[in-house]
Write a protein that holds these residues in place. Structure first.
Motif, PDB file in Angstrom:
ATOM      1  N   MET A 126       0.855  -1.186   0.000  1.00 18.99           N
ATOM      2  CA  MET A 126       0.000   0.000   0.000  1.00 18.99           C
ATOM      3  C   MET A 126       0.895   1.241   0.000  1.00 18.99           C
ATOM      4  O   MET A 126       1.802   1.368   0.820  1.00 18.99           O
ATOM      5  CB  MET A 126      -0.906  -0.003   1.238  1.00 18.99           C
ATOM      6  CG  MET A 126      -1.919   1.111   1.251  1.00 18.99           C
ATOM      7  SD  MET A 126      -2.963   1.078   2.744  1.00 18.99           S
ATOM      8  CE  MET A 126      -3.823  -0.479   2.515  1.00 18.99           C
ATOM      9  N   THR A 127       0.603   2.140  -0.920  1.00 15.34           N
ATOM     10  CA  THR A 127       1.418   3.358  -1.001  1.00 15.34           C
ATOM     11  C   THR A 127       1.051   4.315   0.124  1.00 15.34           C
ATOM     12  O   THR A 127      -0.014   4.201   0.742  1.00 15.34           O
ATOM     13  CB  THR A 127       1.183   4.054  -2.349  1.00 15.34           C
ATOM     14  OG1 THR A 127      -0.184   4.487  -2.417  1.00 15.34           O
ATOM     15  CG2 THR A 127       1.468   3.112  -3.513  1.00 15.34           C
ATOM     16  N   GLN A 128       1.951   5.294   0.381  1.00 13.79           N
ATOM     17  CA  GLN A 128       1.665   6.294   1.413  1.00 13.79           C
ATOM     18  C   GLN A 128       0.449   7.124   1.037  1.00 13.79           C
ATOM     19  O   GLN A 128      -0.346   7.510   1.908  1.00 13.79           O
ATOM     20  CB  GLN A 128       2.896   7.195   1.601  1.00 13.79           C
ATOM     21  CG  GLN A 128       2.747   8.176   2.751  1.00 13.79           C
ATOM     22  CD  GLN A 128       2.521   7.480   4.079  1.00 13.79           C
ATOM     23  OE1 GLN A 128       3.217   6.525   4.409  1.00 13.79           O
ATOM     24  NE2 GLN A 128       1.535   7.968   4.846  1.00 13.79           N
ATOM     25  N   GLU A 129       0.292   7.380  -0.250  1.00 14.75           N
ATOM     26  CA  GLU A 129      -0.867   8.155  -0.720  1.00 14.75           C
ATOM     27  C   GLU A 129      -2.171   7.426  -0.388  1.00 14.75           C
ATOM     28  O   GLU A 129      -3.149   8.040   0.058  1.00 14.75           O
ATOM     29  CB  GLU A 129      -0.750   8.387  -2.223  1.00 14.75           C
ATOM     30  CG  GLU A 129      -1.868   9.259  -2.782  1.00 14.75           C
ATOM     31  CD  GLU A 129      -1.712   9.503  -4.274  1.00 14.75           C
ATOM     32  OE1 GLU A 129      -2.499  10.303  -4.823  1.00 14.75           O
ATOM     33  OE2 GLU A 129      -0.817   8.882  -4.890  1.00 14.75           O
ATOM     34  N   GLU A 130      -2.163   6.118  -0.591  1.00 12.17           N
ATOM     35  CA  GLU A 130      -3.367   5.333  -0.284  1.00 12.17           C
ATOM     36  C   GLU A 130      -3.606   5.288   1.219  1.00 12.17           C
ATOM     37  O   GLU A 130      -4.751   5.371   1.679  1.00 12.17           O
ATOM     38  CB  GLU A 130      -3.236   3.919  -0.841  1.00 12.17           C
ATOM     39  CG  GLU A 130      -4.508   3.091  -0.721  1.00 12.17           C
ATOM     40  CD  GLU A 130      -4.428   1.768  -1.467  1.00 12.17           C
ATOM     41  OE1 GLU A 130      -5.416   1.025  -1.441  1.00 12.17           O
ATOM     42  OE2 GLU A 130      -3.359   1.488  -2.071  1.00 12.17           O
ATOM     43  N   LYS A 131      -2.544   5.171   2.010  1.00 11.62           N
ATOM     44  CA  LYS A 131      -2.690   5.169   3.461  1.00 11.62           C
ATOM     45  C   LYS A 131      -3.277   6.483   3.947  1.00 11.62           C
ATOM     46  O   LYS A 131      -4.134   6.515   4.840  1.00 11.62           O
ATOM     47  CB  LYS A 131      -1.342   4.927   4.130  1.00 11.62           C
ATOM     48  CG  LYS A 131      -0.783   3.521   3.946  1.00 11.62           C
ATOM     49  CD  LYS A 131       0.576   3.380   4.617  1.00 11.62           C
ATOM     50  CE  LYS A 131       1.147   1.979   4.417  1.00 11.62           C
ATOM     51  NZ  LYS A 131       2.497   1.844   5.043  1.00 11.62           N
ATOM     52  N   ASP A 132      -2.831   7.599   3.367  1.00 10.88           N
ATOM     53  CA  ASP A 132      -3.351   8.919   3.753  1.00 10.88           C
ATOM     54  C   ASP A 132      -4.825   9.029   3.416  1.00 10.88           C
ATOM     55  O   ASP A 132      -5.618   9.598   4.180  1.00 10.88           O
ATOM     56  CB  ASP A 132      -2.560  10.027   3.046  1.00 10.88           C
ATOM     57  CG  ASP A 132      -1.109  10.107   3.528  1.00 10.88           C
ATOM     58  OD1 ASP A 132      -0.828   9.579   4.632  1.00 10.88           O
ATOM     59  OD2 ASP A 132      -0.284  10.664   2.796  1.00 10.88           O
ATOM     60  N   TYR A 133      -5.189   8.494   2.252  1.00 12.94           N
ATOM     61  CA  TYR A 133      -6.602   8.537   1.845  1.00 12.94           C
ATOM     62  C   TYR A 133      -7.467   7.751   2.830  1.00 12.94           C
ATOM     63  O   TYR A 133      -8.517   8.227   3.271  1.00 12.94           O
ATOM     64  CB  TYR A 133      -6.746   7.952   0.435  1.00 12.94           C
ATOM     65  CG  TYR A 133      -8.186   7.707   0.031  1.00 12.94           C
ATOM     66  CD1 TYR A 133      -8.994   8.739  -0.422  1.00 12.94           C
ATOM     67  CD2 TYR A 133      -8.745   6.435   0.131  1.00 12.94           C
ATOM     68  CE1 TYR A 133     -10.320   8.522  -0.770  1.00 12.94           C
ATOM     69  CE2 TYR A 133     -10.060   6.195  -0.219  1.00 12.94           C
ATOM     70  CZ  TYR A 133     -10.843   7.249  -0.668  1.00 12.94           C
ATOM     71  OH  TYR A 133     -12.160   7.017  -1.008  1.00 12.94           O
ATOM     72  N   LEU A 134      -7.039   6.551   3.184  1.00 13.96           N
ATOM     73  CA  LEU A 134      -7.827   5.705   4.088  1.00 13.96           C
ATOM     74  C   LEU A 134      -7.893   6.293   5.485  1.00 13.96           C
ATOM     75  O   LEU A 134      -8.894   6.132   6.195  1.00 13.96           O
ATOM     76  CB  LEU A 134      -7.232   4.295   4.130  1.00 13.96           C
ATOM     77  CG  LEU A 134      -7.361   3.485   2.838  1.00 13.96           C
ATOM     78  CD1 LEU A 134      -6.623   2.158   2.964  1.00 13.96           C
ATOM     79  CD2 LEU A 134      -8.832   3.235   2.503  1.00 13.96           C
ATOM     80  N   ALA A 135      -6.830   7.001   5.900  1.00 16.65           N
ATOM     81  CA  ALA A 135      -6.827   7.615   7.226  1.00 16.65           C
ATOM     82  C   ALA A 135      -7.888   8.705   7.340  1.00 16.65           C
ATOM     83  O   ALA A 135      -8.409   8.965   8.435  1.00 16.65           O
ATOM     84  CB  ALA A 135      -5.444   8.190   7.530  1.00 16.65           C
ATOM     85  N   GLN A 136      -8.220   9.350   6.233  1.00 15.02           N
ATOM     86  CA  GLN A 136      -9.206  10.430   6.229  1.00 15.02           C
ATOM     87  C   GLN A 136     -10.597   9.950   5.802  1.00 15.02           C
ATOM     88  O   GLN A 136     -11.555  10.713   5.868  1.00 15.02           O
ATOM     89  CB  GLN A 136      -8.750  11.545   5.279  1.00 15.02           C
ATOM     90  CG  GLN A 136      -7.425  12.168   5.670  1.00 15.02           C
ATOM     91  CD  GLN A 136      -6.963  13.199   4.647  1.00 15.02           C
ATOM     92  OE1 GLN A 136      -7.732  13.665   3.820  1.00 15.02           O
ATOM     93  NE2 GLN A 136      -5.682  13.555   4.725  1.00 15.02           N
ATOM     94  N   TYR A 137     -10.678   8.692   5.388  1.00 19.16           N
ATOM     95  CA  TYR A 137     -11.962   8.181   4.864  1.00 19.16           C
ATOM     96  C   TYR A 137     -12.968   8.008   6.006  1.00 19.16           C
ATOM     97  O   TYR A 137     -12.639   7.447   7.057  1.00 19.16           O
ATOM     98  CB  TYR A 137     -11.748   6.843   4.161  1.00 19.16           C
ATOM     99  CG  TYR A 137     -12.995   6.309   3.482  1.00 19.16           C
ATOM    100  CD1 TYR A 137     -13.399   6.800   2.253  1.00 19.16           C
ATOM    101  CD2 TYR A 137     -13.764   5.332   4.088  1.00 19.16           C
ATOM    102  CE1 TYR A 137     -14.533   6.325   1.629  1.00 19.16           C
ATOM    103  CE2 TYR A 137     -14.913   4.844   3.472  1.00 19.16           C
ATOM    104  CZ  TYR A 137     -15.293   5.341   2.245  1.00 19.16           C
ATOM    105  OH  TYR A 137     -16.426   4.871   1.634  1.00 19.16           O
ATOM    106  N   ASP A 138     -14.177   8.512   5.806  1.00 23.28           N
ATOM    107  CA  ASP A 138     -15.226   8.445   6.824  1.00 23.28           C
ATOM    108  C   ASP A 138     -16.343   7.525   6.338  1.00 23.28           C
ATOM    109  O   ASP A 138     -17.205   7.924   5.555  1.00 23.28           O
ATOM    110  CB  ASP A 138     -15.786   9.837   7.104  1.00 23.28           C
ATOM    111  CG  ASP A 138     -16.851   9.825   8.200  1.00 23.28           C
ATOM    112  OD1 ASP A 138     -17.004   8.770   8.862  1.00 23.28           O
ATOM    113  OD2 ASP A 138     -17.514  10.856   8.384  1.00 23.28           O
ATOM    114  N   ILE A 139     -16.322   6.267   6.805  1.00 26.99           N
ATOM    115  CA  ILE A 139     -17.316   5.294   6.352  1.00 26.99           C
ATOM    116  C   ILE A 139     -18.706   5.609   6.895  1.00 26.99           C
ATOM    117  O   ILE A 139     -19.717   5.151   6.351  1.00 26.99           O
ATOM    118  CB  ILE A 139     -16.885   3.862   6.746  1.00 26.99           C
ATOM    119  CG1 ILE A 139     -17.674   2.822   5.939  1.00 26.99           C
ATOM    120  CG2 ILE A 139     -17.052   3.633   8.246  1.00 26.99           C
ATOM    121  CD1 ILE A 139     -17.183   1.404   6.112  1.00 26.99           C
ATOM    122  N   THR A 140     -18.779   6.402   7.955  1.00 25.14           N
ATOM    123  CA  THR A 140     -20.085   6.727   8.550  1.00 25.14           C
ATOM    124  C   THR A 140     -20.887   7.694   7.683  1.00 25.14           C
ATOM    125  O   THR A 140     -22.046   7.988   7.998  1.00 25.14           O
ATOM    126  CB  THR A 140     -19.895   7.325   9.952  1.00 25.14           C
ATOM    127  OG1 THR A 140     -19.166   8.563   9.856  1.00 25.14           O
ATOM    128  CG2 THR A 140     -19.154   6.368  10.862  1.00 25.14           C
TER     129      THR A 140
END
Length: 310
Positions: free
Chosen positions: A1-15
């Motif tokens: 997993m790239t750092q860019e993808e990790k950053d995206y998932l860290a900000q992703y709000d599933i709620t």
């Protein structure tokens, strides 16, 4: 997993998205006689085979909604639990069966199907030799009982028309009446429903919907789920036949095997054709059974080719 993808998932709000509850419901079928007619295998003094019927297992709900009405056994998935695992867990809680045939039959998530909210049901087709087990109500059930299945097609209508783009559309509507009866009590319990199957064929693609036209005694939309699972069972019995082995005891005669297939399909089969179709899926044993007819009959077992055909 790239750092860019990790950053995206860290900000992703599933709620941000409404999430449904996931349930597993089981249409558990068996073919067996009534309790009064149950025979003990491995005895050789009974004179004839008892009359057997296709049965389905239902539970009587202990709590609202639909308190006191009858439903398929099932329940919600627990955190981290796969849907198939939930189905097997719920089946074990109701029947103590651990190794039943279990196949996903369909997924139902229409709005309004459950008054508690958005609940998606993964409906499984389950088959067991019901004479081996004693069922009981689970944690959310007052009672659990086998019901005789009465099933017939009431009418079928086919329409053909063109839409606004002048594409040819075929719509076939078939109404099925189902009647489930339990006679364990002095006064029988009877559940009834009419479910309409609507098939629309457009540009060679088939869309199928099921609509409950009338029902009595069923909880939720389970009349529709029962009809859907029953049609799936009939289809597989007709086209393949191997599914029937999961309704049989370890040892059986070919006549018993054919009889179970006929009960599911609701029609008689030609004996020669049936035995030719099933020949590769059975293994003859050195056991015999007497008293079940006019002459001794050989006992068979299912072969591994019934699981892994060549």
């Amino acid at each position: 997993m790239t750092q860019e993808e990790k950053d995206y998932l860290a900000q992703y709000d599933i709620t941000k998205f409404e999430r449904p509850s996931i349930a597993a419901d089981m249409a558990v079928f068996s073919v067996m006689g009534s309790r009064a007619e149950e025979k003990v295998r491995n005895t050789e003094n009974y004179r004839k085979l008892p009359e057997k019927k296709l049965k389905i297992l239902l539970i009587q709900r202990e709590s609202y909604p639909y308190k006191g009405q009858w439903a398929l056994p099932g329940g919600f998935c627990q955190k981290g639990e796969e849907v198939s695992e939930a189905a097997r867990r719920e089946l074990f809680e109701e029947t103590h069966v651990e190794d039943a045939y279990l196949q996903l039959a369909g997924v139902f998530g229409e709005e309004g199907r459950d008054p508690r909210g958005w609940i998606i049901s993964h409906t499984f087709l389950a088959l067991i030799d019901g004479e081996k087990y004693r069922i009981r109500g689970g944690s959310d059930a007052w009672d659990a009982r086998w019901f005789d299945v009465g099933f017939e097609m009431e009418k079928s209508v086919e329409e053909r028309f063109a839409d606004e783009q002048n594409q040819d559309i075929i719509r076939k509507k078939t109404a099925y009446r189902i009647r489930l009866t339990n006679r364990d009590r002095e006064e029988p319990i009877v559940l009834q429903a009419v479910v309409r199957e609507e098939k629309s064929i457009r540009n060679y693609q088939v869309k199928t919907d099921y609509v409950i036209e009338e029902e009595q005694g069923f909880a939720f939309d389970h009349a529709k789920l029962v009809v859907y699972a029953l049609l799936k069972l009939r289809q597989q019995t007709e086209t393949d036949g191997r599914i029937v082995f999961d309704l049989m005891p370890e040892y059986f005669t070919l006549t018993e095997l054919q009889n179970v297939s006929e009960i599911i399909l609701g029609k008689e089969l030609l004996t020669a054709n049936f035995r030719r179709k099933m020949a590769d899926y059975v293994t003859e044993t050195n056991r015999m059974i007497t008293g079940a007819g006019h002459r001794p009959a050989k006992l068979f077992m299912r072969s591994m080719q019934s699981v892994f055909p060549e």
